[in-house]
Design an enzyme around this catalytic site. Structure first.
Site, PDB file in Angstrom:
ATOM      1  N   LYS A 204      -6.024 -20.096   4.298  1.00 27.33           N
ATOM      2  CA  LYS A 204      -5.743 -19.312   3.088  1.00 27.33           C
ATOM      3  C   LYS A 204      -7.027 -18.672   2.532  1.00 27.33           C
ATOM      4  CE  LYS A 204      -4.410 -17.835  -0.821  1.00 27.33           C
ATOM      5  NZ  LYS A 204      -3.269 -17.189  -1.344  1.00 27.33           N
ATOM      6  N   CYS A 258      -7.002 -14.264  -7.327  1.00 33.49           N
ATOM      7  CA  CYS A 258      -7.096 -14.767  -5.954  1.00 33.49           C
ATOM      8  C   CYS A 258      -8.361 -14.293  -5.265  1.00 33.49           C
ATOM      9  CB  CYS A 258      -5.898 -14.282  -5.154  1.00 33.49           C
ATOM     10  SG  CYS A 258      -4.363 -14.555  -6.009  1.00 33.49           S
TER      11      CYS A 258
HETATM   12  N1  SAJ Z   1      -8.442  -3.446  -4.078  1.00 31.32           N
HETATM   13  C1  SAJ Z   1      -9.350  -2.424  -3.877  1.00 31.32           C
HETATM   14  N2  SAJ Z   1      -9.261  -1.676  -2.740  1.00 31.32           N
HETATM   15  C2  SAJ Z   1      -8.295  -1.911  -1.792  1.00 31.32           C
HETATM   16  C3  SAJ Z   1      -7.385  -2.962  -1.993  1.00 31.32           C
HETATM   17  C4  SAJ Z   1      -7.484  -3.716  -3.149  1.00 31.32           C
HETATM   18  O1  SAJ Z   1     -10.238  -2.171  -4.700  1.00 31.32           O
HETATM   19  O2  SAJ Z   1      -8.270  -1.182  -0.812  1.00 31.32           O
HETATM   20  C5  SAJ Z   1      -8.531  -4.275  -5.287  1.00 31.32           C
HETATM   21  C6  SAJ Z   1      -7.276  -4.233  -6.166  1.00 31.32           C
HETATM   22  O3  SAJ Z   1      -7.300  -3.126  -7.024  1.00 31.32           O
HETATM   23  C7  SAJ Z   1      -7.382  -5.554  -6.881  1.00 31.32           C
HETATM   24  C8  SAJ Z   1      -7.990  -6.485  -5.834  1.00 31.32           C
HETATM   25  O4  SAJ Z   1      -8.618  -5.629  -4.896  1.00 31.32           O
HETATM   26  O5  SAJ Z   1      -8.271  -5.475  -7.985  1.00 31.32           O
HETATM   27  C9  SAJ Z   1      -7.026  -7.406  -5.151  1.00 31.32           C
HETATM   28  O6  SAJ Z   1      -5.791  -6.760  -4.903  1.00 31.32           O
HETATM   29  P1  SAJ Z   1      -4.919  -7.002  -3.583  1.00 31.32           P
HETATM   30  O7  SAJ Z   1      -3.704  -6.173  -3.704  1.00 31.32           O
HETATM   31  O8  SAJ Z   1      -5.755  -6.798  -2.382  1.00 31.32           O
HETATM   32  O9  SAJ Z   1      -4.600  -8.556  -3.588  1.00 31.32           O
HETATM   33  P2  SAJ Z   1      -3.974  -9.587  -4.677  1.00 31.32           P
HETATM   34  O10 SAJ Z   1      -5.120 -10.306  -5.350  1.00 31.32           O
HETATM   35  O11 SAJ Z   1      -2.981  -8.950  -5.564  1.00 31.32           O
HETATM   36  O12 SAJ Z   1      -3.231 -10.612  -3.686  1.00 31.32           O
HETATM   37  C10 SAJ Z   1      -3.982 -11.264  -2.679  1.00 31.32           C
HETATM   38  C11 SAJ Z   1      -3.253 -11.072  -1.335  1.00 31.32           C
HETATM   39  N3  SAJ Z   1      -4.117 -11.497  -0.239  1.00 31.32           N
HETATM   40  C12 SAJ Z   1      -4.336 -10.691   0.833  1.00 31.32           C
HETATM   41  O13 SAJ Z   1      -3.868  -9.585   0.935  1.00 31.32           O
HETATM   42  C13 SAJ Z   1      -5.189 -11.254   1.908  1.00 31.32           C
HETATM   43  C14 SAJ Z   1      -1.973 -11.908  -1.352  1.00 31.32           C
HETATM   44  O14 SAJ Z   1      -1.345 -11.843  -0.091  1.00 31.32           O
HETATM   45  C15 SAJ Z   1      -2.289 -13.371  -1.723  1.00 31.32           C
HETATM   46  O15 SAJ Z   1      -1.120 -14.162  -1.756  1.00 31.32           O
HETATM   47  C16 SAJ Z   1      -2.888 -13.351  -3.099  1.00 31.32           C
HETATM   48  O16 SAJ Z   1      -4.120 -12.631  -3.028  1.00 31.32           O
HETATM   49  C17 SAJ Z   1      -3.138 -14.788  -3.543  1.00 31.32           C
HETATM   50  O17 SAJ Z   1      -2.354 -15.286  -4.379  1.00 31.32           O
HETATM   51  O18 SAJ Z   1      -4.030 -15.444  -2.996  1.00 31.32           O
END
Ligand code: SAJ
Length: 404
Positions: A204, A258
């Site tokens: 994870k 996360c």
């Molecule tokens: N972000 C960027 N650029 C990107 C993608 C995301 O700046 O290209 C930013 C987003 O705006 C946000 C952050 O990153 O601030 C995280 O967003 P996210 O959509 O990547 O992820 P989370 O935190 O909403 O959810 C993550 C997911 N993990 C992965 O994709 C590996 C989800 O599957 C997990 O279950 C979750 O963390 C968790 O609960 O751990």
């Protein structure tokens, strides 16, 4: 039908409890927050997540889902409580996991299964949770079955991903694995992969660290481009034409409970080895300040600049402002420019007890518009409203505008 007690009714526990109830399990959701418990018992949700309200209210109406502030006897206990960082440190705060495990000790009976879904550092199930459970006088492995099944759903798509995603189950032994797989197979359509506790815990953390590192790379690319006067969005778009390149999107930083948190659990445990993971965290944590510097520089060319920040949630189309880099930018700007800063977010009607203006009003009154979150609603803002404004688009939504 089995009785399941779900501890923690947040972004993971609430949908998990609702889905289990719709599968016919008798579910008791437990939360220390009385408001959350009261709302659930009325069939209402306390968070914004697509379709969750419908599933939850159906589950409550069917009589299969109830909430309480304390656990009760059950066949299965699922721990879905948050694991943030300790205040002013980059170390895992496991107090909620500890408290949840302790709270079920009086209710444990021989044959019970305890599943930890919360994200935890390697060795936490064996080193922290099991010793607490064994205070019941029951032996883990023979009398109590124990597993770790880390949640991996994406906020904004939780209900879909909870059913569709593959799951990793780490079990204390074969009996624990079999019992846990049985529960998850009842609602998961993805594949279920079995392993030991420690591997599941690590897996994870690897997933979220992998994403953090990739976002850090995109953010670094953006900085390089800004420095050399190149449009980062165009450069990334072109690099991504390579069949094995998939650069993510730069932004104002990484937020949420996360990705901005979990990689630190690895740094804490493996300070010597986790060098790239630590650097990625630092790169992403620097982003809000870089955005603030861009706004300050833009404002220095204007007299009494009025600034409008669009979006303060941690990402698009969610209402969650935890660890939000957008909020951090808005608050830092507010501190610097005071009442000249307006904040608007369709998912956050008020902040610190004050109602936030609509984006229409915010934009109309502003000289500088800072887009911090790519909410769908913001994507469709008519570009004519942004004419003659200085636009700082941290998400690449209005690409055509910034070039002008
Ligand atoms: N972000 C960027 N650029 C990107 C993608 C995301 O700046 O290209 C930013 C987003 O705006 C946000 C952050 O990153 O601030 C995280 O967003 P996210 O959509 O990547 O992820 P989370 O935190 O909403 O959810 C993550 C997911 N993990 C992965 O994709 C590996 C989800 O599957 C997990 O279950 C979750 O963390 C968790 O609960 O751990």
């Amino acid at each position: 039908m089995k009785k399941i007690c779900v501890l923690g009714l947040g972004y993971i526990g609430l949908p998990t409890a609702s889905i289990l109830a719709t599968q016919g399990y008798q579910v008791l959701g437990v939360d220390i927050n009385p408001r959350v418990v009261d709302l659930l018992n009325k069939g209402r949700v306390h968070i914004v997540e697509p379709d969750l309200d419908t599933v939850l209210s159906a589950a409550v109406k069917s009589g299969h889902l109830k909430a309480a502030r304390r656990p009760a006897n059950a066949d299965v206990f699922m721990i879905c409580v948050p694991t943030p960082l300790l205040p002013n440190s980059k170390k895992a705060d496991l107090r909620a996991v500890k408290a949840a495990a302790e709270s079920i000790v009086p209710y444990l009976r021989s044959g019970n299964l305890v599943v930890v879904e919360s994200t935890i550092p390697p060795d936490t199930t064996e080193g922290l949770v099991i010793p607490i459970l064994e205070k019941s006088g029951l032996r883990a492995g023979s009398q109590i079955l124990v597993a770790h099944c880390p949640e991996r759903v994406l906020p904004g798509r939780i209900l879909t991903e909870m059913v569709q995603n593959h799951r990793i189950i780490g079990g204390l032994n074969a009996k624990s694995l079999a019992a846990t797989s049985g529960i998850y197979k009842s609602f998961v359509k993805g594949e279920i992969f079995e392993t030991d506790l420690k591997t599941a815990e690590l897996t994870k953390l690897l997933e979220n660290s992998y994403r953090d590192i990739n976002i850090a790379f995109a953010n670094e690319v953006s900085q390089i481009c800004e420095q050399s006067g190149i449009d980062p969005w165009r450069a990334i778009e072109l690099a991504n034409k390579h069949p094995r390149v998939r650069i993510l999107s730069p932004g104002p930083g990484v937020g949420g409970h996360c990705i901005a948190v979990d990689p630190w659990f690895l740094v804490e445990r493996f300070p010597t080895q986790a060098r790239l993971i630590r650097t990625a965290r630092l790169v992403n944590d620097d982003r809000p300040e870089q955005v603030v510097a861009r706004v300050v520089s833009a404002a220095s060319h204007l007299k009494n600049a009025r600034i409008c920040c669009l979006g303060i949630t941690y990402k698009a189309d969610v209402d969650d402002i935890r660890e939000s880099p957008a909020l951090e930018v808005a608050q830092r700007l507010k501190k610097r420019f005071g009442s000249s800063v307006a904040i608007s977010d369709p998912f956050v009607p008020s902040l610190d007890g004050k109602r936030l203006p609509s984006w229409k009003k915010g934009i109309a009154n502003a000289d500088i518009v800072v887009l911090l979150v790519d909410h769908r609603e913001f994507r469709s803002i008519p570009l004519t409203l942004l004419r003659r404004k200085t636009v700082i688009d941290t998400r690449g939504v209005w690409k055509s505008l910034e070039k002008n």
